[in-house]
Design an enzyme around this catalytic site. Structure first.
Site, PDB file in Angstrom:
ATOM      1  N   LYS A  27       0.831  -1.202   0.000  1.00  0.00           N
ATOM      2  CA  LYS A  27       0.000   0.000   0.000  1.00  0.00           C
ATOM      3  C   LYS A  27       0.870   1.259   0.000  1.00  0.00           C
ATOM      4  CE  LYS A  27      -3.981   0.177   2.277  1.00  0.00           C
ATOM      5  NZ  LYS A  27      -3.827  -1.132   2.861  1.00  0.00           N
ATOM      6  N   ARG A  99      -3.743   3.037   8.202  1.00  0.00           N
ATOM      7  CA  ARG A  99      -3.981   1.806   7.444  1.00  0.00           C
ATOM      8  C   ARG A  99      -2.780   0.871   7.495  1.00  0.00           C
ATOM      9  NH1 ARG A  99      -7.938   2.447   3.060  1.00  0.00           N
ATOM     10  NH2 ARG A  99      -9.027   4.432   3.305  1.00  0.00           N
ATOM     11  N   GLY A 108      -7.977  -7.390   3.996  1.00  0.00           N
ATOM     12  CA  GLY A 108      -8.916  -7.533   5.090  1.00  0.00           C
ATOM     13  C   GLY A 108      -8.387  -8.228   6.333  1.00  0.00           C
ATOM     14  N   MET A 110      -5.727  -7.330   8.274  1.00  0.00           N
ATOM     15  CA  MET A 110      -5.200  -6.448   9.329  1.00  0.00           C
ATOM     16  C   MET A 110      -6.098  -5.225   9.460  1.00  0.00           C
ATOM     17  SD  MET A 110      -1.112  -6.899   8.683  1.00  0.00           S
ATOM     18  CE  MET A 110      -1.226  -6.551   6.930  1.00  0.00           C
ATOM     19  N   ARG A 345      -3.373  -1.970  -6.041  1.00  0.00           N
ATOM     20  CA  ARG A 345      -2.531  -3.150  -5.833  1.00  0.00           C
ATOM     21  C   ARG A 345      -2.853  -4.168  -6.914  1.00  0.00           C
ATOM     22  NH1 ARG A 345      -5.670  -4.654  -0.268  1.00  0.00           N
ATOM     23  NH2 ARG A 345      -7.673  -5.240  -1.157  1.00  0.00           N
ATOM     24  N   HIS A 463      -1.781 -43.722   1.892  1.00  0.00           N
ATOM     25  CA  HIS A 463      -2.349 -44.450   0.756  1.00  0.00           C
ATOM     26  C   HIS A 463      -3.545 -43.703   0.168  1.00  0.00           C
ATOM     27  CE1 HIS A 463      -5.102 -47.413  -1.099  1.00  0.00           C
ATOM     28  NE2 HIS A 463      -3.972 -47.891  -1.602  1.00  0.00           N
ATOM     29  N   SER A 785      15.330 -43.259 -10.710  1.00  0.00           N
ATOM     30  CA  SER A 785      14.098 -42.550 -10.385  1.00  0.00           C
ATOM     31  C   SER A 785      14.024 -42.428  -8.876  1.00  0.00           C
ATOM     32  CB  SER A 785      12.871 -43.307 -10.903  1.00  0.00           C
ATOM     33  OG  SER A 785      11.691 -42.599 -10.579  1.00  0.00           O
ATOM     34  N   CYS A 852       9.620 -39.668  -8.940  1.00  0.00           N
ATOM     35  CA  CYS A 852       8.262 -40.184  -9.107  1.00  0.00           C
ATOM     36  C   CYS A 852       7.474 -40.185  -7.808  1.00  0.00           C
ATOM     37  CB  CYS A 852       8.280 -41.590  -9.712  1.00  0.00           C
ATOM     38  SG  CYS A 852       9.096 -42.827  -8.681  1.00  0.00           S
ATOM     39  N   TYR A 872      13.467 -35.020 -15.496  1.00  0.00           N
ATOM     40  CA  TYR A 872      12.012 -34.934 -15.489  1.00  0.00           C
ATOM     41  C   TYR A 872      11.470 -35.060 -14.071  1.00  0.00           C
ATOM     42  CZ  TYR A 872      11.796 -40.006 -14.756  1.00  0.00           C
ATOM     43  OH  TYR A 872      11.933 -41.268 -14.229  1.00  0.00           O
TER      44      TYR A 872
END
Length: 896
Positions: A27, A99, A108, A110, A345, A463, A785, A852, A872
């Site tokens: 701000k 502010r 909103g 603070m 902003r 799982h 992997s 993976c 990858y």
């Protein structure tokens, strides 16, 4: 010389700018920038106290650093000179707003205080000066209420009760209908209630008011909602210094029908459409719009009622967008026909809007493709791909519990407690929510038909979480408030829910709601393909040098997939192949399951081979369909990984009897066999390649099925790129031995089918020893992997199924900054991965490396994988778009 803690803005005289966002907050930095050339917008003058003060405020036990008071006095005098008014003056008082504003926008969260500087004498002077008595008393009642609530902790509802009482007595509904006499009565009642609550009169000294407000704003940095907001948005404590405080001269939208206030957006934050939108109220202050006290009008209506102001706003909108190169969220006030800008902003936006704006702004020449890719948070893409709860319905819904947001999306259905029930009810056309203490591989069929999964235990890599993400099924795990009373009932915070009752879960937030909450299907933006195409271009063109000195080109995104449908989803979402095909999930369909269970309880190698032979054609069909679906893209198939006891469970006497009958064996013999399979720590037990060392025929069957499926496709002229992966490796000798066995099987299939197939055979790296001996493993493996779930588990010594009992305490107390099963830890598993990369490529310079584990779908983990030098990442199909974007962002950030 004391540090500089205060900066001025306004009237073109700003000694700060947007480059000081960390110190001035968003701000304060934007106000300073708007006030000065080239923007030179109509901003009321004021000054900003820096975030450094907030940091010192907490270090000094809520006291201010030396020298601040003198600097505030200096800049207050400057503000008074600019306005020609004095704070607290009885005849013509300067009123200010106080502010908050951190470097990262926290809308909103603070506190703000308006109309500061009024007291019993100044309100009379203000009324005379403005010739508007009603306005002055309205401003005073607003100030007492806001200051009393925010700065002094007086219950907001007690103020509301008073104003409601006066309105009722006056016979009016709206605040704007209150007369001057009504407002004076409210002020007197407010002050009396304040004194009763605080034991002292409402403060009349304007300077004391100002410091009280400044302290309240700094104090709001650590209020519960601000802390919660930072946690939800992954803003680490310590990443920001705190909030700045801006003290700005008040301009008044509540001076009558020629005054007003509003909030507007330079583009639609919901859709991304390039339209100017917003809301405003005449004869109001900003809190009225934000708090919903009155129903605002659409900004487009302002063009009809005050075209001059509307046109000025449109011109400012264009200038701000061109300056900031982003969608702007703006606050404005009109005081007696004159426009003032109070804030701008970069606006918050939905995932769909973020993508559309990014693509549109590239086309408009506002930003580059690289800037566009950095403009969208990867997690926002989930909003474009999965169903979600209707926002309006959520506002009315009853939240009963919350757990870990394990798999995003909205799931609503009737409660069932077993996988069998889920299947049966789903066959009858019912939508079900599978509620379990935890899930196991046996539950896979029920999980597949459920609208969502809710478990009372387990973490984000349990799982339930892993499988749900792979399926794209919403899941909330570790919801400790869910207690199982009996086989038909759960109890949540004292209330019972029976089988068949409806619950709704939000897998994106972890929230659980009572009943049915409306679900909206995801709207997939037509711009998403263009946007992700840019991400692919950036990743494919990337070149980096690893810490070991090796050059790595490109950075691909693959998917974890176990079924043809997974493969289709992966393909649809842009995956370059399958990085992990788990074979264990393929054994739960009949007749494979029975044959596999018979194999497990077999006493001889011959019996095991006989039962495995029955499974082979089914495995071959599974592999055939997945490989064919990927159309020549790489498919990495992991040989059997979990311990055998996951496939054969007989915990109760009835279950043991039923299983014995199914398998055609004596119950006592079965119970003895099951007992022999039981392990105290199965995750570190007889699983993965250890099974192959003990029972080589298991992997031999799987390799044969892979080879025969590939040979069949080869003869059909279908392209293929199949790789075989060995799990749970701790020594190169395991890979060496299993590879030799696999190559013998492949040679036999080639001879039988008349083919000349050859497969890459690689190793998973899931344990510290494997990483530390990677040079030896690389001598017999074609690729690595990283199984980051197990690598994290064994590096930290945390059980991923049990760590949910303590991880929140670790995170709340900052013992750990991140959940290590959600974000890859650079100092633990990440460091081991770097060692493995250096040692492995020291033996084979072109060694292919990937990940993976579940971290392959986490943006921060993806960035670390890029830095380490992986070729990858592989993740669940529904996280592929996220990974495509996160990978591109990692490339762009690394090049800066």
């Amino acid at each position: 010389m004391a540090a500089k803690y205060v900066y001025f803005f306004g009237n073109g005289d700003a000694d700060g700018d947007e480059s000081m966002r960390a110190e001035l907050g968003g701000k304060g930095a934007n106000l300073a920038q708007m006030a000065k050339a080239p923007l030179s917008l109509p901003v009321p003058p004021g000054f900003t106290i820096t975030t450094d003060v907030c940091q010192e405020f907490y270090k000094l036990n809520r006291n201010y650093p030396e020298g601040l008071s003198a600097q505030v006095d200096e800049y207050l005098a400057k503000l008074e000179a600019a306005m020609g008014k004095k704070l607290g003056d009885e005849n013509d008082p300067l009123l200010v707003s106080v502010r908050s504003g951190a470097a990262i926008s926290m809308p909103g969260m603070m506190d703000t205080i308006l109309n500061l500087g009024l007291n019993d004498k100044a309100v009379v002077g203000l009324a005379k000066k403005t010739n508007n008595e009603r306005f002055a008393w309205d401003a005073y009642r607003r100030f007492i209420q806001m200051y009393g609530d925010v700065a002094m902790g007086v219950d907001h509802d007690k103020f509301e009760a008073i104003i409601d009482e006066v309105k009722a007595k006056a016979g009016v509904k709206e605040d704007t209908e209150l007369t001057t006499e009504n407002l004076k009565e409210i002020v007197e009642k407010y002050k009396a209630m304040y004194k009763a609550e605080k034991g002292e009169d409402f403060p009349q000294d304007a300077k004391k008011q100002m410091w009280g407000a400044i302290g309240a704003v700094f104090g709001s940095w650590m209020n519960p909602r601000a802390i919660k907001y930072r946690k939800l948005n992954n803003i680490k404590e310590g990443a920001l210094k705190g909030t700045a405080v801006s003290v700005m001269a008040m301009v008044f939208g509540n001076k009558g029908e020629t005054s007003g206030t509003g909030v507007c957006f330079s583009r639609d934050p919901s859709t991304g459409e390039n339209v100017f939108m917003g809301e405003y109220l005449m004869n109001a202050q900003g809190e009225d719009v934000v708090a919903g006290i009155r129903t605002p009008q659409k900004l487009s209506q302002l063009e009809q009622t005050n075209k001059a102001i509307y046109d000025q706003l449109c011109e400012i909108r264009d200038r701000l967008e061109k300056h900031y190169h982003d969608m702007q969220d703006m606050e404005f006030t009109v005081e007696e026909g004159k426009l003032f800008m109070l804030q701008c902003r970069n606006g918050k936006r939905t995932g769909a809007a973020a993508v559309k704006m990014a693509v549109d702004m590239v086309a408009e020449g506002l930003i580059t493709k690289e800037q566009a890719l950095l403009r969208v948070e990867p997690e926002q893409l989930n909003q474009l791909l999965l169903p979600q709860l209707d926002k309006d319905a959520v506002k009315k819904a009853i939240e009963i519990a919350s757990g870990l947001n394990a798999s995003p999306g909205a799931g609503c259905g009737q409660i069932v407690f077993t996988a069998d029930e889920a299947e049966a009810w789903a066959k009858d056309g019912k939508k079900v929510l599978l509620v379990r203490k935890e899930t196991s591989p046996d539950d896979i069929a029920g999980m597949a038909v459920a609208q969502g999964i809710l478990t009372s235990t387990g973490g984000r890599t349990s799982h339930a979480a892993v499988v749900a993400r792979g399926m794209g099924t919403p899941c909330v795990c570790g919801c400790a408030d869910v207690a199982f009373k009996d086989e038909n009932t759960i109890v949540v915070k004292g209330k019972e829910y029976k089988k068949g009752d409806f619950l709704t879960i939000d897998g994106a937030t972890g929230r659980v709601f009572e009943g049915q909450v409306a679900v909206k299907p995801a709207a997939i933006s037509g711009d998403l393909e263009t946007f992700l195409g840019w991400a692919d271009e950036v990743r494919n063109a990337s070149v980096r040098t690893t810490a070991s000195g090796k050059t790595v080109k490109g950075f691909n995104v693959l998917a974890n997939g176990d079924t043809p449908q997974n493969a289709k989803d992966a393909f649809r979402f842009g995956a370059m192949g399958i990085g992990l095909c788990r074979t264990e999930h393929m054994f739960f369909d009949e007749p494979k399951l029975t044959a596999f269970q018979k194999m497990i309880v077999s006493d001889t190698t011959e019996q095991r081979k006989e039962n495995l032979a029955k499974i082979l054609p089914y495995q071959q069909k599974d592999f055939y369909e997945i490989i064919k679906t990927m159309e020549g893209r790489p498919v990495t198939i992991r040989l059997l990984d979990p311990p055998l006891n996951e496939f054969i469970q007989a915990e109760s006497d009835g279950a043991a009897a039923a299983l014995a009958t199914k398998l055609g064996m004596d119950k006592a013999a079965l119970v003895a066999k099951v007992a022999a399979l039981d392990e105290h720590n199965p995750m570190l037990g007889h699983r993965g390649c250890r099974l192959a060392i003990t029972y080589p025929e298991i992997y031999e069957m799987q390799v044969e099925a892979i080879a025969r499926a590939t040979a069949q496709l080869d003869k059909e002229g279908v392209k293929h790129d199949v790789r075989i992966m060995i799990p749970n490796v701790v020594t190169y000798k395991e890979v060496e031995q299993i590879r030799a066995q696999a190559e013998a099987v492949i040679a036999a299939v080639n001879k039988d089918c008349g083919t000349s197939l050859a497969f890459q055979i690689g190793s998973m790296v899931e344990f510290p020893r494997t990483a530390l001996s990677a040079d030896k493993v690389a001598s017999v493996a074609d690729f690595f992997s990283f199984g980051s779930n197990d690598l994290t588990q064994t590096t930290f010594g945390f059980s991923r199924d049990d760590y949910g009992k303590f991880i929140n305490s670790y995170l709340d107390q900052r013992v750990l900054e991140d959940d290590p099963f959600a974000t890859l830890d650079a100092d633990g598993p990440g460091a081991l991965m770097e060692i493995a990369e250096a040692k492995g490529r020291g033996v084979k310079a072109d060694l292919h490396l990937g990940i993976c584990g579940e971290h392959g779908g986490d943006p921060a983990s993806i960035a670390l994988c890029y830095k380490i030098g992986l070729n990858y990442v592989s993740c669940s199909p529904f996280r592929v778009p996220l990974a495509r974007l996160a990978g591109a962002q990692a490339v762009i950030k690394a090049s800066k």
